[in-house]
Design a protein around this motif. Sequence first.
Motif, PDB file in Angstrom:
ATOM      1  N   GLU A  44       0.848  -1.188   0.000  1.00  0.00           N
ATOM      2  CA  GLU A  44       0.000   0.000   0.000  1.00  0.00           C
ATOM      3  C   GLU A  44       0.883   1.236   0.000  1.00  0.00           C
ATOM      4  OE1 GLU A  44      -2.052   0.292   3.669  1.00  0.00           O
ATOM      5  OE2 GLU A  44      -3.196   2.080   3.137  1.00  0.00           O
ATOM      6  N   PHE A  45       0.735   2.083  -1.003  1.00  0.00           N
ATOM      7  CA  PHE A  45       1.520   3.297  -1.094  1.00  0.00           C
ATOM      8  C   PHE A  45       1.186   4.249   0.052  1.00  0.00           C
ATOM      9  CE2 PHE A  45       3.533   7.002  -2.600  1.00  0.00           C
ATOM     10  CZ  PHE A  45       2.628   8.040  -2.587  1.00  0.00           C
ATOM     11  N   LEU A  46       2.215   4.827   0.646  1.00  0.00           N
ATOM     12  CA  LEU A  46       2.006   5.788   1.740  1.00  0.00           C
ATOM     13  C   LEU A  46       2.383   7.210   1.321  1.00  0.00           C
ATOM     14  CD1 LEU A  46       3.418   3.751   4.767  1.00  0.00           C
ATOM     15  CD2 LEU A  46       1.014   4.063   4.101  1.00  0.00           C
ATOM     16  N   ILE A  47       3.653   7.406   0.935  1.00  0.00           N
ATOM     17  CA  ILE A  47       4.131   8.754   0.651  1.00  0.00           C
ATOM     18  C   ILE A  47       5.313   8.685  -0.300  1.00  0.00           C
ATOM     19  CG2 ILE A  47       5.672   8.793   2.649  1.00  0.00           C
ATOM     20  CD1 ILE A  47       4.917  11.780   3.019  1.00  0.00           C
ATOM     21  N   TYR A  48       5.481   9.766  -1.072  1.00  0.00           N
ATOM     22  CA  TYR A  48       6.521   9.822  -2.088  1.00  0.00           C
ATOM     23  C   TYR A  48       7.226  11.165  -2.009  1.00  0.00           C
ATOM     24  CZ  TYR A  48       8.245  10.636  -6.903  1.00  0.00           C
ATOM     25  OH  TYR A  48       8.992  10.948  -8.014  1.00  0.00           O
ATOM     26  N   PHE A  49       8.551  11.129  -1.992  1.00  0.00           N
ATOM     27  CA  PHE A  49       9.372  12.332  -2.006  1.00  0.00           C
ATOM     28  C   PHE A  49      10.147  12.390  -3.321  1.00  0.00           C
ATOM     29  CE2 PHE A  49       9.058  13.654   2.414  1.00  0.00           C
ATOM     30  CZ  PHE A  49       8.730  12.474   3.082  1.00  0.00           C
ATOM     31  N   GLN A  50      10.228  13.569  -3.893  1.00  0.00           N
ATOM     32  CA  GLN A  50      11.026  13.767  -5.088  1.00  0.00           C
ATOM     33  C   GLN A  50      11.770  15.096  -4.962  1.00  0.00           C
ATOM     34  OE1 GLN A  50      12.272  12.255  -7.572  1.00  0.00           O
ATOM     35  NE2 GLN A  50      13.208  14.139  -8.303  1.00  0.00           N
ATOM     36  N   GLY A  51      13.072  14.977  -4.726  1.00  0.00           N
ATOM     37  CA  GLY A  51      13.912  16.165  -4.651  1.00  0.00           C
ATOM     38  C   GLY A  51      13.375  17.152  -3.637  1.00  0.00           C
ATOM     39  N   ASN A  52      13.287  18.398  -4.055  1.00  0.00           N
ATOM     40  CA  ASN A  52      12.805  19.461  -3.169  1.00  0.00           C
ATOM     41  C   ASN A  52      11.323  19.749  -3.341  1.00  0.00           C
ATOM     42  OD1 ASN A  52      15.389  19.961  -2.077  1.00  0.00           O
ATOM     43  ND2 ASN A  52      15.944  21.157  -3.891  1.00  0.00           N
ATOM     44  N   SER A  53      10.662  18.941  -4.159  1.00  0.00           N
ATOM     45  CA  SER A  53       9.234  19.149  -4.379  1.00  0.00           C
ATOM     46  C   SER A  53       8.434  18.734  -3.157  1.00  0.00           C
ATOM     47  CB  SER A  53       8.761  18.336  -5.579  1.00  0.00           C
ATOM     48  OG  SER A  53       9.487  18.679  -6.739  1.00  0.00           O
ATOM     49  N   ALA A  54       7.225  19.282  -3.070  1.00  0.00           N
ATOM     50  CA  ALA A  54       6.338  18.883  -1.973  1.00  0.00           C
ATOM     51  C   ALA A  54       6.030  17.398  -2.100  1.00  0.00           C
ATOM     52  CB  ALA A  54       5.051  19.698  -2.036  1.00  0.00           C
ATOM     53  N   SER A  66       3.093  10.554   9.508  1.00  0.00           N
ATOM     54  CA  SER A  66       3.787  11.671   8.872  1.00  0.00           C
ATOM     55  C   SER A  66       5.172  11.192   8.465  1.00  0.00           C
ATOM     56  CB  SER A  66       3.886  12.873   9.808  1.00  0.00           C
ATOM     57  OG  SER A  66       4.653  12.542  10.954  1.00  0.00           O
ATOM     58  N   ALA A  67       5.778  11.918   7.555  1.00  0.00           N
ATOM     59  CA  ALA A  67       7.120  11.557   7.123  1.00  0.00           C
ATOM     60  C   ALA A  67       7.855  12.809   6.715  1.00  0.00           C
ATOM     61  CB  ALA A  67       7.080  10.558   5.967  1.00  0.00           C
ATOM     62  N   GLU A  68       9.152  12.764   6.880  1.00  0.00           N
ATOM     63  CA  GLU A  68       9.986  13.848   6.413  1.00  0.00           C
ATOM     64  C   GLU A  68      11.234  13.269   5.771  1.00  0.00           C
ATOM     65  OE1 GLU A  68      10.929  16.259   9.793  1.00  0.00           O
ATOM     66  OE2 GLU A  68      12.492  14.892  10.484  1.00  0.00           O
ATOM     67  N   ARG A  69      11.831  14.121   4.961  1.00  0.00           N
ATOM     68  CA  ARG A  69      13.071  13.722   4.314  1.00  0.00           C
ATOM     69  C   ARG A  69      14.034  14.898   4.440  1.00  0.00           C
ATOM     70  NH1 ARG A  69      14.262  11.781  -1.959  1.00  0.00           N
ATOM     71  NH2 ARG A  69      16.265  10.812  -1.471  1.00  0.00           N
ATOM     72  N   THR A  70      15.090  14.674   5.179  1.00  0.00           N
ATOM     73  CA  THR A  70      16.018  15.746   5.466  1.00  0.00           C
ATOM     74  C   THR A  70      17.170  15.751   4.476  1.00  0.00           C
ATOM     75  OG1 THR A  70      17.123  14.286   7.049  1.00  0.00           O
ATOM     76  CG2 THR A  70      15.458  15.782   7.906  1.00  0.00           C
ATOM     77  N   GLY A  71      17.476  16.936   3.971  1.00  0.00           N
ATOM     78  CA  GLY A  71      18.619  17.074   3.083  1.00  0.00           C
ATOM     79  C   GLY A  71      18.522  16.249   1.826  1.00  0.00           C
ATOM     80  N   GLY A  72      17.310  15.879   1.456  1.00  0.00           N
ATOM     81  CA  GLY A  72      17.135  15.088   0.244  1.00  0.00           C
ATOM     82  C   GLY A  72      17.683  13.687   0.344  1.00  0.00           C
ATOM     83  N   SER A  73      17.926  13.223   1.573  1.00  0.00           N
ATOM     84  CA  SER A  73      18.496  11.889   1.711  1.00  0.00           C
ATOM     85  C   SER A  73      17.665  11.045   2.658  1.00  0.00           C
ATOM     86  CB  SER A  73      19.950  11.992   2.170  1.00  0.00           C
ATOM     87  OG  SER A  73      20.516  10.706   2.305  1.00  0.00           O
ATOM     88  N   VAL A  74      18.065  10.993   3.916  1.00  0.00           N
ATOM     89  CA  VAL A  74      17.413  10.133   4.898  1.00  0.00           C
ATOM     90  C   VAL A  74      15.969  10.550   5.106  1.00  0.00           C
ATOM     91  CG1 VAL A  74      17.416   9.451   7.321  1.00  0.00           C
ATOM     92  CG2 VAL A  74      19.572   9.613   6.065  1.00  0.00           C
ATOM     93  N   SER A  75      15.103   9.544   5.257  1.00  0.00           N
ATOM     94  CA  SER A  75      13.692   9.806   5.522  1.00  0.00           C
ATOM     95  C   SER A  75      13.276   9.104   6.808  1.00  0.00           C
ATOM     96  CB  SER A  75      12.824   9.317   4.370  1.00  0.00           C
ATOM     97  OG  SER A  75      11.447   9.504   4.656  1.00  0.00           O
ATOM     98  N   THR A  76      12.374   9.750   7.529  1.00  0.00           N
ATOM     99  CA  THR A  76      11.813   9.171   8.749  1.00  0.00           C
ATOM    100  C   THR A  76      10.298   9.140   8.633  1.00  0.00           C
ATOM    101  OG1 THR A  76      13.628  10.049  10.083  1.00  0.00           O
ATOM    102  CG2 THR A  76      11.644   9.361  11.246  1.00  0.00           C
ATOM    103  N   LEU A  77       9.731   7.977   8.852  1.00  0.00           N
ATOM    104  CA  LEU A  77       8.274   7.815   8.905  1.00  0.00           C
ATOM    105  C   LEU A  77       7.885   7.725  10.378  1.00  0.00           C
ATOM    106  CD1 LEU A  77       5.546   7.208   7.377  1.00  0.00           C
ATOM    107  CD2 LEU A  77       6.125   4.795   7.630  1.00  0.00           C
ATOM    108  N   THR A  78       6.998   8.598  10.797  1.00  0.00           N
ATOM    109  CA  THR A  78       6.566   8.641  12.188  1.00  0.00           C
ATOM    110  C   THR A  78       5.104   8.250  12.290  1.00  0.00           C
ATOM    111  OG1 THR A  78       8.141  10.418  12.692  1.00  0.00           O
ATOM    112  CG2 THR A  78       6.325  10.081  14.242  1.00  0.00           C
ATOM    113  N   ILE A  79       4.825   7.354  13.210  1.00  0.00           N
ATOM    114  CA  ILE A  79       3.445   6.966  13.488  1.00  0.00           C
ATOM    115  C   ILE A  79       3.173   7.341  14.942  1.00  0.00           C
ATOM    116  CG2 ILE A  79       1.714   5.150  13.434  1.00  0.00           C
ATOM    117  CD1 ILE A  79       3.637   3.509  11.676  1.00  0.00           C
TER     118      ILE A  79
END
Lengths: 115, 114
Positions: A44-54, A66-79
């Motif tokens: 099941e798809f949750l979230i997608y990051f592409q570069g600096n785009s939203a 929620s999820a974030e991606r810092t510096g365009g590299s590492v991502s953290t998914l928080t529940i």
Amino acid sequence: GAGVSQSPSNKVTEKGKDVELRCDPISGHTALYWYRQSLGQGLEFLIYFQGNSAPDKSGLPSDRFSAERTGGSVSTLTIQRTQQEDSAVYLCASSLAPGQAEKLFFGSGTQLSVL
Amino acid sequence: AQSVTQPDIHITVSEGASLELRCNYSYGATPYLFWYVQSPGQGLQLLLKYFSGDTLVQGIKGFEAEFKRSQSSFNLRKPSVHWSDAAEYFCAVGGPGGSYIPTFGRGTSLIVHP
């Protein structure tokens, strides 16, 4: 790194607690995806990051996710306030550029168990 | 919206027998289609893909799949199954006519009897 790395590989938590899942994509990959694999439900798809785009958050099942991606590299998914139905394998994938599903590299996933 | 249906949750075959795993898709344009395999404790690995051209595509580990537009299908086949093929198989669809974010089916679990 050589591949997509996810940590922890296993996480057991109590209902109501918050959890953070980490994904280290392949170096240089601009696209990063989170999927959830529940028993018998497929991916099941949750979230997608592409570069600096939203990010595309259209797959997040509730505002507890929620999820974030810092510096365009590492991502953290928080529940937050985990529920038993959150128990699943959470998979991260990355690709060099968007639209390259054939070049999607998956991590081994984090098995989340909510007691 | 794009979607994928894998009608078989489990498939059991004997080692050496032929295999066919079914996949049907819904997509608004010419799809990009994929088959992935997930071995126990492993990440997903791409078996093969279809973008355009020849509708019969060859993949790794002796697998092939055939794109049939009239049937909206992309079934995976292997002429002779090995015990090491036991795994979970996922069909996926995506592409420029819809979403580049691949949509996966629920998977088919392949069990191989000796």
